[in-house]
Design a protein around this motif. Structure first.
Motif, PDB file in Angstrom:
ATOM      1  N   UNK A 354      36.715   5.823 -30.671  1.00  0.00           N
ATOM      2  CA  UNK A 354      35.352   6.143 -29.731  1.00  0.00           C
ATOM      3  C   UNK A 354      33.610   5.699 -31.140  1.00  0.00           C
ATOM      4  N   UNK A 355      34.175   6.404 -31.787  1.00  0.00           N
ATOM      5  CA  UNK A 355      32.866   5.753 -33.099  1.00  0.00           C
ATOM      6  C   UNK A 355      33.270   4.527 -33.866  1.00  0.00           C
ATOM      7  N   UNK A 356      34.296   4.269 -33.858  1.00  0.00           N
ATOM      8  CA  UNK A 356      34.013   2.662 -34.634  1.00  0.00           C
ATOM      9  C   UNK A 356      33.139   1.922 -32.940  1.00  0.00           C
ATOM     10  N   UNK A 357      33.916   1.922 -31.739  1.00  0.00           N
ATOM     11  CA  UNK A 357      33.078   1.405 -31.257  1.00  0.00           C
ATOM     12  C   UNK A 357      31.752   1.505 -30.900  1.00  0.00           C
ATOM     13  N   UNK A 358      31.597   3.077 -30.859  1.00  0.00           N
ATOM     14  CA  UNK A 358      30.013   3.435 -31.046  1.00  0.00           C
ATOM     15  C   UNK A 358      28.573   3.002 -31.640  1.00  0.00           C
ATOM     16  N   UNK A 413      31.306  -1.599 -22.091  1.00  0.00           N
ATOM     17  CA  UNK A 413      32.047  -2.336 -22.554  1.00  0.00           C
ATOM     18  C   UNK A 413      32.771  -1.707 -23.118  1.00  0.00           C
ATOM     19  N   UNK A 414      32.802   0.085 -24.008  1.00  0.00           N
ATOM     20  CA  UNK A 414      32.977   0.765 -25.047  1.00  0.00           C
ATOM     21  C   UNK A 414      33.847   1.511 -24.238  1.00  0.00           C
ATOM     22  N   UNK A 415      33.662   1.998 -23.006  1.00  0.00           N
ATOM     23  CA  UNK A 415      34.614   2.312 -22.522  1.00  0.00           C
ATOM     24  C   UNK A 415      36.094   0.999 -21.980  1.00  0.00           C
ATOM     25  N   UNK A 416      35.701   0.129 -21.399  1.00  0.00           N
ATOM     26  CA  UNK A 416      37.084  -1.213 -21.341  1.00  0.00           C
ATOM     27  C   UNK A 416      37.558  -0.752 -22.791  1.00  0.00           C
ATOM     28  N   UNK A 417      37.051  -0.940 -23.866  1.00  0.00           N
ATOM     29  CA  UNK A 417      37.431  -0.771 -25.356  1.00  0.00           C
ATOM     30  C   UNK A 417      38.331   0.103 -25.768  1.00  0.00           C
ATOM     31  N   UNK A 418      38.187   1.247 -25.320  1.00  0.00           N
ATOM     32  CA  UNK A 418      38.698   2.383 -25.476  1.00  0.00           C
ATOM     33  C   UNK A 418      39.898   2.838 -24.395  1.00  0.00           C
ATOM     34  N   UNK A 419      40.305   2.127 -23.844  1.00  0.00           N
ATOM     35  CA  UNK A 419      41.151   2.578 -22.799  1.00  0.00           C
ATOM     36  C   UNK A 419      42.973   1.448 -23.255  1.00  0.00           C
ATOM     37  N   UNK A 420      42.614   0.949 -24.507  1.00  0.00           N
ATOM     38  CA  UNK A 420      43.334   0.626 -25.065  1.00  0.00           C
ATOM     39  C   UNK A 420      44.546   1.886 -25.891  1.00  0.00           C
ATOM     40  N   UNK A 421      42.668   2.208 -26.072  1.00  0.00           N
ATOM     41  CA  UNK A 421      43.723   3.490 -27.674  1.00  0.00           C
ATOM     42  C   UNK A 421      44.025   4.346 -26.748  1.00  0.00           C
TER      43      UNK A 421
END
Length: 961
Positions: A354-358, A413-421
């Motif tokens: 999450x920190x990376x995505x933010x 977009x961040x939520x979308x990116x965090x789904x695979x993680x």
């Protein structure tokens, strides 16, 4: 805490190329979302400005005019009236500030009641018979608004009670006196008199384009200085009462902002309410109000259209972000599973991602909106699909709405990116190794039959839209210009995804079939490639779906935009028939039209009703003048009679009759290929040899059983029938609409009245029927602008009654905000699709290669040469990426064939002539194939360089597995 951030930054630095790809996708996503409100605002702002400009050209009224006039009702005490006038003056003084516009010109006009005036030296006869009325009038800043023709300006300091006044030339003639003469008004009630001395003759000073004052409009007036009028008639009571007050502004309409439209209209309503019966009967004129009021509805429709236009591109960006995030997470699954096995909680691991995505999201938010401004400017320069012109840039300014939408896009977009993680944190080290060993399992999409569901939904919607289209044609409904249902753009994306997934469900079996058919002959490299693809089909699913979607939607965008543009332009060309249509005034002996209600003493109509009206005789103007106009390549005479009649053995009916010169008409007329059975010039050559030869419409041939070789007769009111011979049957003709007024119906529906057409020789019609005015159809020289012919028409004083310019209609059509949106956004969507397709392709293969370092190291150690490795990569790309591109092309063409015809819902079905057709342009396919070829070449080169630098000993070191 500091150690955690240090770990995050080191981790990001280690995977900098992956993070850069992810940041790129986020930035483009933010730019796209932030450009939506900017583009909507900008094109509406430009369109509003253009419409107001056109309004000034068409009506010769300045759009920024604000004119408030009111009568003064009687029965009020003078002190109250004076107070109300002072308040009204203050109210109007602040009007520009309330409307938010600068004042370019301001005037106040006041006038007294109308009264009868007599010359001071009037004779007894003049005193009895002279009935000239006038009023004392004033205008603020009078000396700068009028031009003094003769005499001098009034002296307002005169103390003998005489008003020195200015008059117009027409009023001076009505008064039958010269300057220097005195006029007297006598009040009948008290006998008091007002003396007026004529000292100057005036006319309106040439204005600067926005000052709408004209003294000739208020002709019967004695003009005196404003301060003098204000003192004697407004501040103090006079024997003459006030009658009219007027306040007039010329406001800078270029400052009208789309965001302030509702406030502008509210202020207009407030002005109306303020003056409503406050002083008397009031009138508020604001020419811009009509154009502005329509823009609230236009803005709502445009916002819906933009969302629908952007939706496929957003879908692609979301897919790209998910794919990039999934690839990055796949590479880090071993690391995640190790951390989980050593006691790290899922939320601790998620906090790192999450920190990376933010961090990436904040960086994207810092850069994206400015790229969005650039996107908007690119969209503003598009005049067609992938066509750009040098036009003034769109008025683009960053606003809070744009930042809000961009911030929401980042969050989504961040939520979308965090789904695979999040999904990856559920798996332990054992589970991860089990997944690696079972890489050939069926994907989630295919397990849940999402492809079948998507295909079913899109086909259901397609059937519904086709039913609506049939109803539209049958009922001839008018959907009001371009008005696109959002599903028209989202449906093809759903269908493309469903088709792509369905094709990829079957594709592994196709690869297995190829492998089985040639397994005895395949080289080791190709053998290994076919095994890899058939056993790890789910590994390539994401990139193949991604490529299929980008290619299919890119082609759909191109074909949809080309089709909408092409059909609109064809309609304009066909309706006009040539570049320009001119109707010139013909001298004639027609009596002037009777005044409303009839003229006294006019002869009564013949009660028997037998007397026929007198035929009008016309004098044909010289046609040679038309052919010699500047910029004209060819001109043709085209006679068109809409209310003619024809008679045949099968019956008689009303028809449109064309009279043409076949040679000239063939050189100027526009006709789309395929509308007639043969080229139009073949029909013109067919009838050229016989003066009696005509072409008839299919409606006449079918209904009245007329065929080539038959004889028919034609005439119009007051003429005898003249015979013609039918030489051919046509379905379409330039400038003629073959569609019935009641809509398109079944062929044998007798209730629908289809238009009829007869095309014959102009000279024969003129000699055997009558000489009446014809149109002049003009074809311009290559590159010649319409202004050339406009200027020459004025220079040669050609009396033009009507002009239709196809080029000007095309320009107006291209400036329509909805068409601007379609061309701009589809161009942007096509470019972005190709861009993210390239980056997505490169990202996937680089990561795939990095994950198969051991495999390639073993192959090299076994003796497989570098060229054979490159051959393996090439064949692998051809069977995965290449196959996905081909599938995408087929799906894109299929989607275009199925869904692009639905754009007929955006046109008036009763006026869409020529018929709607799908337009494909070879250059779009060449650009697409060029991008794909470049993408594959660069990808292969990058992979080849990485393999050439690969160290076998490092790949085979202990513990690699």
């Amino acid at each position: 805490m500091m150690a955690l951030w240090t770990m995050i930054f080191r981790k990001m630095a280690k995977n900098r190329w992956l993070q850069l790809n992810l940041w790129f996708g986020l930035t483009i996503c933010v730019a796209l979302f932030s450009s939506m409100p900017l583009y909507s605002h900008a094109i509406l702002q430009r369109t509003l400005f253009k419409e107001l400009q056109q309004q000034q050209i068409d009506s010769n009224i300045y759009p920024g005019l604000l004119r408030v006039s009111t009568s003064i009702s009687g029965g009020r005490e003078f002190d109250m009236l004076r107070s109300q006038i002072a308040k009204a003056d203050t109210y109007m003084k602040n009007a520009p500030e309330r409307l938010g516009l600068d004042s370019q010109s301001y005037l106040m006009m006041r006038a007294t009641q109308s009264f009868r005036v007599l010359p001071a030296n009037a004779t007894e006869r003049e005193a009895k018979e002279m009935t000239i009325n006038g009023s004392i009038r004033t205008v603020s800043d009078l000396e700068n608004r009028v031009h003094l023709i003769d005499g001098r300006m009034p002296d307002q300091k005169r103390s003998d009670g005489v008003y020195e006044a200015l008059v117009t030339q027409k009023y001076l003639i009505d008064l039958k006196r010269d300057l220097g003469q005195e006029f007297i008004y006598t009040n009948k009630d008290n006998g008091k008199k007002i003396r007026i001395l004529l000292v100057g003759l005036i006319e309106t000073k040439e204005n600067n384009g926005y000052d709408q004052f004209n003294v000739e409009y208020y002709n019967s007036s004695f003009y005196i200085p404003y301060d003098q009028f204000q003192h004697d008639f407004v501040q103090n009571e006079s024997i003459l009462k006030l009658s009219v007050l007027m306040w007039q502004y010329s406001l800078n309409y270029q400052q009208i902002n789309i965001d302030s439209i509702e406030s502008f209209l509210a202020q207009n309503a407030a002005i109306n309410n303020y003056f409503n019966m406050r002083l008397g009967i009031a009138s508020v004129e604001m020419p811009a109000k009509t154009s502005i009021a329509t823009f609230i509805e236009k803005k709502e429709k445009l916002d819906i259209m933009l969302w629908s236009l952007y939706s496929p591109v957003m879908f692609m960006l979301a897919f790209y972000l998910y794919m990039a995030a999934n690839l990055i997470i796949d590479r880090q699954k071993t690391e995640i599973s190790v951390l989980r096995s050593r006691g790290a909680s899922r939320w601790q691991i998620m906090s790192v991602f999450a920190a990376e995505s933010i961090i990436l999201g904040v960086l994207a938010l810092a850069v994206g909106p400015f790229i969005g401004i650039y996107f908007t400017k690119i969209l503003g320069a598009s005049s067609g699909f992938l066509e750009f012109v040098q036009r003034s840039s769109l008025p683009v300014a960053m606003n809070s709405t744009s930042y809000k939408i961009a911030a929401l896009a980042v969050v989504g977009s961040i939520i979308l990116i965090l789904v695979p993680a999040f999904l990856a944190t559920r798996i332990s080290i054992v589970g991860h190794k089990q997944q690696l060993a079972r890489s050939n399992k069926m994907s989630f999409w295919h397990k849940t039959f999402i492809d079948i569901v998507l295909l079913g939904i899109s086909i259901y919607l397609l059937v519904g839209f086709n039913q609506r289209l049939d109803q539209l044609k049958e009922l001839a409904l008018d959907p009001n210009a371009i008005q696109v249902d959002p599903l028209l753009f989202f449906m093809p994306a759903i269908f493309s995804l469903g088709c792509g997934l369905f094709a990829l469900r079957i594709y592994p079996w196709f690869i297995k079939l190829i492998f089985w058919l040639g397994k005895r002959w395949w080289t080791p490299a190709l053998y290994s490639t076919l095994l890899q693809i058939s056993r790890s089909s789910s590994q390539y699913l994401t990139i193949k779906v991604f490529l299929i979607m980008t290619i299919a939607m890119g082609l759909f965008s191109a074909n949809a935009a080309r089709t909408i543009n092409g059909n609109m332009e064809d309609k304009i060309h066909y309706t006009t028939g040539s570049d320009i249509q001119l109707s010139i005034h013909w001298d004639n002996d027609a009596p002037p039209p009777p005044p409303p209600g009839g003229a006294p003493g006019a002869p009564a109509e013949d009660p028997s009703g037998i007397a026929a009206p007198k035929r009008v005789s016309y004098t044909e103007p010289p046609f040679i003048t038309m052919t010699e106009l500047a910029g004209v390549e060819t001109a043709a005479r085209v006679f068109k009679k809409d209310d003619a009649h024809f008679s045949s053995d099968g019956g008689e009916d009303v028809t449109t009759l064309y009279g043409i010169d076949t040679f000239d008409f063939g050189r100027v007329a526009w006709m789309r290929d395929g509308l007639l059975n043969y080229p139009i010039n073949s029909y013109l050559n067919l009838i050229a040899s016989d003066p009696k030869a005509v072409l008839i419409s299919r409606s006449i041939a079918d209904k009245y059983k007329v065929k080539p070789g038959d004889r028919i007769s034609a005439n119009w009111s007051g003429l005898d029938y003249t015979g013609f011979i039918v030489y051919g049957i046509i379905d379409y003709w330039p400038g003629w609409n073959p569609l019935p007024v009641g809509g398109v119906s079944e062929e044998n529906d007798s209730n629908v009245q289809k238009p009829n057409l007869i095309v014959g020789h102009l000279s024969y019609i003129q000699n055997h029927l009558a000489l009446e005015p014809y149109q002049v159809w003009i074809k311009l020289k290559e590159g010649a602008a319409s202004k050339l012919i406009y200027d020459d028409l004025v220079k040669k004083e050609v009396p033009v009654e009507e002009m239709i310019d196809a080029n000007q209609q095309l320009i107006r059509s291209k400036n329509d905000p909805f068409r601007l949106a379609i061309n701009g956004v589809m161009t942007l969507g096509f470019v972005i699709s190709m861009m993210i397709s390239f980056f997505g392709f490169l990202l996937f293969w680089v990561l795939t290669l990095a994950g198969r370092t051991l495999q390639y190291g073993i192959l090299r150690a076994m003796g497989i040469s570098f060229l054979q490795i490159i051959g393996m990569l090439l064949s692998e790309q051809a069977l995965t990426s290449g196959a996905a591109v081909l599938i995408g092309v087929f799906i894109g063409n299929g989607v275009s064939d199925m869904f692009v015809p639905l754009f007929q819902l955006s046109f008036n079905a009763s006026e869409q002539v020529p018929p709607f057709e799908i337009v494909r342009q070879l250059s779009d396919y060449m650009q697409l194939y060029g991008v794909v070829g470049f993408m594959l070449t660069i990808g292969l080169a990058v992979l080849g360089i990485r393999i050439s630098r690969m160290k076998i000993t490092q790949a085979l070191k202990l513990g690699e597995e």
